[in-house]
Design a protein around this motif. Sequence first.
Motif, PDB file in Angstrom:
ATOM      1  N   TYR A   1       0.844  -1.194   0.000  1.00 24.52           N
ATOM      2  CA  TYR A   1       0.000   0.000   0.000  1.00 24.52           C
ATOM      3  C   TYR A   1       0.881   1.246   0.000  1.00 24.52           C
ATOM      4  O   TYR A   1       1.910   1.291   0.669  1.00 24.52           O
ATOM      5  CB  TYR A   1      -0.921   0.010   1.225  1.00 24.52           C
ATOM      6  N   MET A   2       0.446   2.245  -0.768  1.00 22.17           N
ATOM      7  CA  MET A   2       1.233   3.465  -0.929  1.00 22.17           C
ATOM      8  C   MET A   2       0.850   4.526   0.098  1.00 22.17           C
ATOM      9  O   MET A   2      -0.303   4.605   0.523  1.00 22.17           O
ATOM     10  CB  MET A   2       0.998   4.055  -2.328  1.00 22.17           C
ATOM     11  N   ASP A   3       1.820   5.365   0.419  1.00 20.96           N
ATOM     12  CA  ASP A   3       1.528   6.542   1.234  1.00 20.96           C
ATOM     13  C   ASP A   3       0.904   7.622   0.338  1.00 20.96           C
ATOM     14  O   ASP A   3       0.747   7.424  -0.873  1.00 20.96           O
ATOM     15  CB  ASP A   3       2.805   7.059   1.913  1.00 20.96           C
ATOM     16  N   ASN A   4       0.554   8.749   0.945  1.00 25.73           N
ATOM     17  CA  ASN A   4      -0.101   9.816   0.161  1.00 25.73           C
ATOM     18  C   ASN A   4       0.850  10.947  -0.184  1.00 25.73           C
ATOM     19  O   ASN A   4       0.418  12.029  -0.576  1.00 25.73           O
ATOM     20  CB  ASN A   4      -1.297  10.373   0.946  1.00 25.73           C
ATOM     21  N   SER A   5       2.144  10.708  -0.043  1.00 23.48           N
ATOM     22  CA  SER A   5       3.108  11.779  -0.274  1.00 23.48           C
ATOM     23  C   SER A   5       3.177  12.123  -1.767  1.00 23.48           C
ATOM     24  O   SER A   5       2.983  11.262  -2.627  1.00 23.48           O
ATOM     25  CB  SER A   5       4.471  11.327   0.250  1.00 23.48           C
ATOM     26  N   ASP A   6       3.430  13.389  -2.079  1.00 22.34           N
ATOM     27  CA  ASP A   6       3.545  13.767  -3.492  1.00 22.34           C
ATOM     28  C   ASP A   6       5.014  13.921  -3.897  1.00 22.34           C
ATOM     29  O   ASP A   6       5.341  14.614  -4.849  1.00 22.34           O
ATOM     30  CB  ASP A   6       2.729  15.036  -3.811  1.00 22.34           C
ATOM     31  N   GLU A   7       5.900  13.249  -3.160  1.00 23.02           N
ATOM     32  CA  GLU A   7       7.318  13.215  -3.558  1.00 23.02           C
ATOM     33  C   GLU A   7       7.444  12.507  -4.899  1.00 23.02           C
ATOM     34  O   GLU A   7       6.495  11.913  -5.389  1.00 23.02           O
ATOM     35  CB  GLU A   7       8.123  12.452  -2.511  1.00 23.02           C
ATOM     36  N   ASP A   8       8.649  12.518  -5.456  1.00 18.79           N
ATOM     37  CA  ASP A   8       8.947  11.899  -6.755  1.00 18.79           C
ATOM     38  C   ASP A   8       8.215  10.558  -6.911  1.00 18.79           C
ATOM     39  O   ASP A   8       8.322   9.671  -6.064  1.00 18.79           O
ATOM     40  CB  ASP A   8      10.468  11.692  -6.845  1.00 18.79           C
ATOM     41  N   GLN A   9       7.486  10.412  -8.017  1.00 15.51           N
ATOM     42  CA  GLN A   9       6.700   9.189  -8.260  1.00 15.51           C
ATOM     43  C   GLN A   9       7.565   7.942  -8.339  1.00 15.51           C
ATOM     44  O   GLN A   9       7.086   6.829  -8.195  1.00 15.51           O
ATOM     45  CB  GLN A   9       5.876   9.340  -9.547  1.00 15.51           C
ATOM     46  N   ARG A  10       8.886   8.132  -8.590  1.00 11.79           N
ATOM     47  CA  ARG A  10       9.780   6.975  -8.756  1.00 11.79           C
ATOM     48  C   ARG A  10      10.296   6.412  -7.435  1.00 11.79           C
ATOM     49  O   ARG A  10      10.960   5.388  -7.411  1.00 11.79           O
ATOM     50  CB  ARG A  10      10.963   7.361  -9.654  1.00 11.79           C
ATOM     51  N   LEU A  11       9.987   7.085  -6.319  1.00 16.16           N
ATOM     52  CA  LEU A  11      10.365   6.559  -5.005  1.00 16.16           C
ATOM     53  C   LEU A  11       9.382   5.442  -4.613  1.00 16.16           C
ATOM     54  O   LEU A  11       8.273   5.380  -5.147  1.00 16.16           O
ATOM     55  CB  LEU A  11      10.342   7.685  -3.967  1.00 16.16           C
ATOM     56  N   PRO A  12       9.756   4.587  -3.656  1.00 23.62           N
ATOM     57  CA  PRO A  12       8.878   3.445  -3.339  1.00 23.62           C
ATOM     58  C   PRO A  12       7.510   3.824  -2.744  1.00 23.62           C
ATOM     59  O   PRO A  12       6.530   3.105  -2.940  1.00 23.62           O
ATOM     60  CB  PRO A  12       9.701   2.643  -2.320  1.00 23.62           C
TER      61      PRO A  12
ATOM     62  N   ASP B   1      -7.314  -0.588  -5.144  1.00 23.68           N
ATOM     63  CA  ASP B   1      -8.015  -1.715  -4.537  1.00 23.68           C
ATOM     64  C   ASP B   1      -9.512  -1.397  -4.498  1.00 23.68           C
ATOM     65  O   ASP B   1      -9.963  -0.369  -5.003  1.00 23.68           O
ATOM     66  CB  ASP B   1      -7.422  -2.080  -3.166  1.00 23.68           C
ATOM     67  N   ARG B   2     -10.295  -2.283  -3.878  1.00 21.39           N
ATOM     68  CA  ARG B   2     -11.760  -2.083  -3.873  1.00 21.39           C
ATOM     69  C   ARG B   2     -12.175  -0.833  -3.119  1.00 21.39           C
ATOM     70  O   ARG B   2     -13.255  -0.304  -3.320  1.00 21.39           O
ATOM     71  CB  ARG B   2     -12.436  -3.297  -3.235  1.00 21.39           C
ATOM     72  N   ASP B   3     -11.324  -0.371  -2.196  1.00 18.14           N
ATOM     73  CA  ASP B   3     -11.647   0.826  -1.417  1.00 18.14           C
ATOM     74  C   ASP B   3     -10.952   2.063  -1.967  1.00 18.14           C
ATOM     75  O   ASP B   3     -10.838   3.076  -1.273  1.00 18.14           O
ATOM     76  CB  ASP B   3     -11.253   0.606   0.049  1.00 18.14           C
ATOM     77  N   GLU B   4     -10.445   1.936  -3.198  1.00 18.97           N
ATOM     78  CA  GLU B   4      -9.819   3.082  -3.882  1.00 18.97           C
ATOM     79  C   GLU B   4      -8.432   3.425  -3.365  1.00 18.97           C
ATOM     80  O   GLU B   4      -7.872   4.454  -3.718  1.00 18.97           O
ATOM     81  CB  GLU B   4     -10.710   4.342  -3.803  1.00 18.97           C
ATOM     82  N   ALA B   5      -7.862   2.605  -2.487  1.00 29.73           N
ATOM     83  CA  ALA B   5      -6.484   2.855  -2.037  1.00 29.73           C
ATOM     84  C   ALA B   5      -5.528   2.375  -3.134  1.00 29.73           C
ATOM     85  O   ALA B   5      -5.831   1.417  -3.857  1.00 29.73           O
ATOM     86  CB  ALA B   5      -6.217   2.107  -0.737  1.00 29.73           C
ATOM     87  N   TRP B   6      -4.380   3.032  -3.240  1.00 34.03           N
ATOM     88  CA  TRP B   6      -3.385   2.645  -4.239  1.00 34.03           C
ATOM     89  C   TRP B   6      -2.521   1.501  -3.720  1.00 34.03           C
ATOM     90  O   TRP B   6      -1.976   1.579  -2.619  1.00 34.03           O
ATOM     91  CB  TRP B   6      -2.452   3.805  -4.580  1.00 34.03           C
ATOM     92  N   ILE B   7      -2.384   0.463  -4.534  1.00 34.22           N
ATOM     93  CA  ILE B   7      -1.417  -0.606  -4.290  1.00 34.22           C
ATOM     94  C   ILE B   7      -0.315  -0.454  -5.333  1.00 34.22           C
ATOM     95  O   ILE B   7      -0.593  -0.368  -6.526  1.00 34.22           O
ATOM     96  CB  ILE B   7      -2.068  -1.998  -4.435  1.00 34.22           C
TER      97      ILE B   7
END
Length: 201
Positions: A17-28, A120-126
């Motif tokens: 699951y991803m965090d909501n940070s808007d740092e560089d998209q290429r970071l994990p 995912d089904r709840d709209e969270a980013w994986i």
Amino acid sequence: MGSLSKDNREEVIQAWYMDNSDEDQRLPHHRDPKEFVSFEKLDEIGVLSWRLDADNYETDPELKKIREARGYTYTDFCEVCPEKLPNYEEKIKNFFEEHLHTDEEIRYCVAGSGYFDVRDRDEAWIRIWVKKGALIVLPAGIYHRFTLDSDNYIKAMRLFVGEPVWTPYNRPHDHLPARKQYVDAFVQKADVAGQAVDATA
């Protein structure tokens, strides 16, 4: 015997699951603490994956079996890196726009690595990290996006049923039949199962 329980895909595919940070998209973009996602969970939202022998993709019987079983008749390759892709920074920002396709998206990483993000089904980013040897299938109608990781290099085989179609429909495109079919197959199904449990509670 312990090695039997380890899924050999784990070395070439990881999901979290991803965090909501808007740092560089290429970071994990891991959450804190890290929250990994299992292959079973990916299956539940329709994302399929295999680990294949990327050094021998021309002759690999396993790839041949998958292609025959799923009807993938067309293949080509794309190489994404600053040296090979004009307007590289702009292009990878475009790939990172959330979108869907009306066909499956099938990618086989034969070199390098990159991230496919899916809802995912709840709209969270994986975030799904694919490395050399990973074959991933995103179902038609799933909202997703792609970016390279900080190594800035991937070479992927693209597979298609019949003629290649890679039209991205940027979100929102909920009215498309492919989206409705995806929701019915993978999102509603879960809701119905959940309600059935509630009814007996």
